[in-house]
Design an enzyme around this catalytic site. Structure first.
Site, PDB file in Angstrom:
ATOM      1  N   ARG A 297       1.454  11.129  12.891  1.00  0.00           N
ATOM      2  CA  ARG A 297       2.395  10.443  12.012  1.00  0.00           C
ATOM      3  C   ARG A 297       3.309   9.554  12.870  1.00  0.00           C
ATOM      4  O   ARG A 297       3.198   9.520  14.082  1.00  0.00           O
ATOM      5  CB  ARG A 297       3.269  11.472  11.259  1.00  0.00           C
TER       6      ARG A 297
ATOM      7  N   ARG B 122      -8.024   8.740   3.589  1.00  0.00           N
ATOM      8  CA  ARG B 122      -9.002   7.680   3.326  1.00  0.00           C
ATOM      9  C   ARG B 122      -9.780   7.343   4.607  1.00  0.00           C
ATOM     10  O   ARG B 122     -11.017   7.253   4.610  1.00  0.00           O
ATOM     11  CB  ARG B 122      -8.302   6.430   2.798  1.00  0.00           C
ATOM     12  N   ARG B 123      -9.077   7.168   5.685  1.00  0.00           N
ATOM     13  CA  ARG B 123      -9.726   6.821   6.953  1.00  0.00           C
ATOM     14  C   ARG B 123     -10.563   8.010   7.459  1.00  0.00           C
ATOM     15  O   ARG B 123     -11.703   7.855   7.875  1.00  0.00           O
ATOM     16  CB  ARG B 123      -8.673   6.432   7.989  1.00  0.00           C
TER      17      ARG B 123
ATOM     18  N   ARG C 129       2.637   5.949  17.216  1.00  0.00           N
ATOM     19  CA  ARG C 129       1.228   6.355  17.222  1.00  0.00           C
ATOM     20  C   ARG C 129       0.510   5.798  18.470  1.00  0.00           C
ATOM     21  O   ARG C 129      -0.286   6.501  19.093  1.00  0.00           O
ATOM     22  CB  ARG C 129       0.527   5.857  15.955  1.00  0.00           C
TER      23      ARG C 129
ATOM     24  N   CYS D 108      -2.701  13.111  -3.532  1.00  0.00           N
ATOM     25  CA  CYS D 108      -2.566  12.410  -2.247  1.00  0.00           C
ATOM     26  C   CYS D 108      -3.571  12.927  -1.238  1.00  0.00           C
ATOM     27  O   CYS D 108      -3.653  12.407  -0.131  1.00  0.00           O
ATOM     28  CB  CYS D 108      -1.146  12.549  -1.750  1.00  0.00           C
TER      29      CYS D 108
ATOM     30  N   LYS E  50       0.832  -1.223   0.000  1.00  0.00           N
ATOM     31  CA  LYS E  50       0.000   0.000   0.000  1.00  0.00           C
ATOM     32  C   LYS E  50       0.861   1.265   0.000  1.00  0.00           C
ATOM     33  O   LYS E  50       0.374   2.354  -0.269  1.00  0.00           O
ATOM     34  CB  LYS E  50      -0.970   0.001   1.162  1.00  0.00           C
ATOM     35  N   ASP E  51       2.166   1.114   0.283  1.00  0.00           N
ATOM     36  CA  ASP E  51       3.063   2.277   0.235  1.00  0.00           C
ATOM     37  C   ASP E  51       3.817   2.384  -1.081  1.00  0.00           C
ATOM     38  O   ASP E  51       4.649   3.274  -1.260  1.00  0.00           O
ATOM     39  CB  ASP E  51       4.097   2.186   1.378  1.00  0.00           C
TER      40      ASP E  51
HETATM   41  N1  LIG Z   1       2.786   3.583   5.892  1.00  0.00           N
HETATM   42  C1  LIG Z   1       1.898   3.035   6.828  1.00  0.00           C
HETATM   43  C2  LIG Z   1       1.684   1.581   6.640  1.00  0.00           C
HETATM   44  N2  LIG Z   1       2.040   0.891   5.527  1.00  0.00           N
HETATM   45  C3  LIG Z   1       1.642  -0.437   5.693  1.00  0.00           C
HETATM   46  C4  LIG Z   1       1.017  -0.544   6.932  1.00  0.00           C
HETATM   47  C5  LIG Z   1       0.392  -1.748   7.513  1.00  0.00           C
HETATM   48  C6  LIG Z   1       0.832  -3.053   6.881  1.00  0.00           C
HETATM   49  C7  LIG Z   1       0.137  -3.370   5.556  1.00  0.00           C
HETATM   50  O1  LIG Z   1      -0.806  -2.677   5.133  1.00  0.00           O
HETATM   51  O2  LIG Z   1       0.561  -4.379   4.961  1.00  0.00           O
HETATM   52  C8  LIG Z   1       1.081   0.706   7.557  1.00  0.00           C
HETATM   53  C9  LIG Z   1       0.618   1.045   8.928  1.00  0.00           C
HETATM   54  C10 LIG Z   1      -0.895   1.305   8.984  1.00  0.00           C
HETATM   55  O3  LIG Z   1      -1.521   1.709   7.985  1.00  0.00           O
HETATM   56  O4  LIG Z   1      -1.459   1.071  10.059  1.00  0.00           O
END
Ligand SMILES: NCc1[nH]cc(CCC(=O)O)c1CC(=O)O
Length: 356
Positions: A194, A176-177, A200, A287, A121-122
């Site tokens: 962050r 998104r959240r 967090r 973004c 997702k990153d």
């Molecule tokens: N950059 C934040 C990030 N990137 C991936 C995850 C969680 C692990 C995943 O989605 O595989 C997270 C932390 C979160 O969103 O709580």
């Protein structure tokens, strides 16, 4: 290190055969291969979650490929990315996409590392030229978790936000959240939160906010699943595209490594990631554009091939506009399904929400 991956990723005999053959070929030709085979230099972010994911992947890889029988076959290269360095601003304010991968891509492209392990997702939907997503691993739970501060407790599981008092402060860095919560609870306040998962959680305990949201996958891989106060159904909170999936990038011309990594690919993860990332690419939001994408392979009829079901969401950051749609089809049409759903959502959404 114990693998953080469930035993169900144990390789099938067919996969083991492919991996062993690939390794045997590599061993035979490694004197002539386009690069030294070992040690394999693996790039990773330095966060605890990134390291857990990377080391779990390497442990799994040693089980598939005899020639990499111990962890001495790897050199871990921790790379500090822009997304890790800048902690006081939203990612959207510092360029957004690819902030957790840019420096890692540079190390891969110029040969300082041989492959890189990412939270999918990153990872931006379009990789730099010469790099490919060579492997996606079995998806951990894709859902988001609501973590309540020390003075709050879950109340009604059918209304997960009922635990939040009017005007509660939610610590969050994800538009998104935020958009999906504000759509149903416009009274909530949002503050920037962050940092890595532990940071967090520490800020939550220090009462810098009343609640926060984190991916269940990250909590689970860090052995912190018990910190989740409530797990949010994807119908309540559509996850981020690729959430819960670990992906591995390599140089496009590294045939040996691509062949080895393809042997341990999780087919279902590849299909759902392809659909979700095609949706994201089609929407190509800024973004600041809240976008959710969640695909599942769902058996329709016993004994028949499963269908791919994709849910897509776009919204305005303040939750005043939110559009959610679904599409279904054959898993092999994942990219087309993602594109078509993205086109449909974009056509019926205000154009300004996609602007930088
Ligand atoms: N950059 C934040 C990030 N990137 C991936 C995850 C969680 C692990 C995943 O989605 O595989 C997270 C932390 C979160 O969103 O709580």
């Amino acid at each position: 290190m114990d693998s953080a991956y469930p035993s169900s990723t144990a390789p099938s005999p067919a996969l083991q055969k492919v991996a062993a053959e690939a390794a045997a070929r590599q061993k035979k030709t490694s004197g002539h291969s386009s690069r030294r085979l070992l040690p394999l230099r693996v790039g990773t972010r330095g966060s605890p979650l990134a390291l857990v994911q990377t080391r779990a992947f390497l442990t799994m890889l040693t089980r598939f490929c005899p020639v990499l029988r111990d962890m001495g076959a790897f050199q871990e290269h921790q790379i500090n990315t822009t997304g890790d360095q800048v902690q006081d601003r939203r990612l959207a304010e510092i360029g957004g996409k690819g902030l957790f991968a840019k420096e890692i891509h540079e190390a891969l492209s110029d040969g300082r590392i041989d492959f890189a392990v990412h939270s999918l997702k990153d990872l931006e939907t379009t990789l730099p030229p010469g790099l490919v997503l060579a492997c996606t691993l079995r998806r951990e739970d894709a859902r988001d978790a609501l973590i309540l501060g020390p003075t709050l407790a879950p109340t009604d599981p059918d209304d997960p936000y009922s635990a939040l008092p009017q005007g509660a402060m939610v610590g969050c860095a994800s538009v998104r959240r935020q958009a999906q919560m504000l759509h149903v609870r416009p009274d909530l306040k949002f503050g920037l939160l962050r940092g890595n998962v532990q940071t967090r959680l520490d800020k939550l305990v220090a009462r810098q906010c009343d609640a926060t949201l984190l991916a269940l996958a990250g909590l689970r891989r860090l052995g912190m699943e018990e910190r989740a106060s409530l797990v949010l159904s994807p119908t309540v909170m559509v996850p981020a595209a690729g959430q819960g999936i670990v992906g591995v990038t390599v140089r496009e011309d590294d045939v040996e490594l691509r062949e080895l990594l393809a042997a341990i690919e999780d087919y279902e993860a590849r299909a759902v990631a392809t659909a979700e990332r095609a949706l994201l690419a089609e929407l190509d939001g800024s973004c600041r554009t809240p976008i959710g994408g969640y695909a599942q392979l769902i058996p329709v009829v016993a004994g028949e091939a499963p269908k791919l079901h994709l849910t897509g969401l776009v919204a305005r950051e303040d939750g005043s506009f939110l559009l959610k749609r679904d599409i279904s089809g054959a898993p092999e049409d994942a990219a087309r399904l993602g594109r078509e759903l993205g086109e449909s959502l974009r056509a019926d959404s205000p154009s300004d929400i996609f602007e930088e």
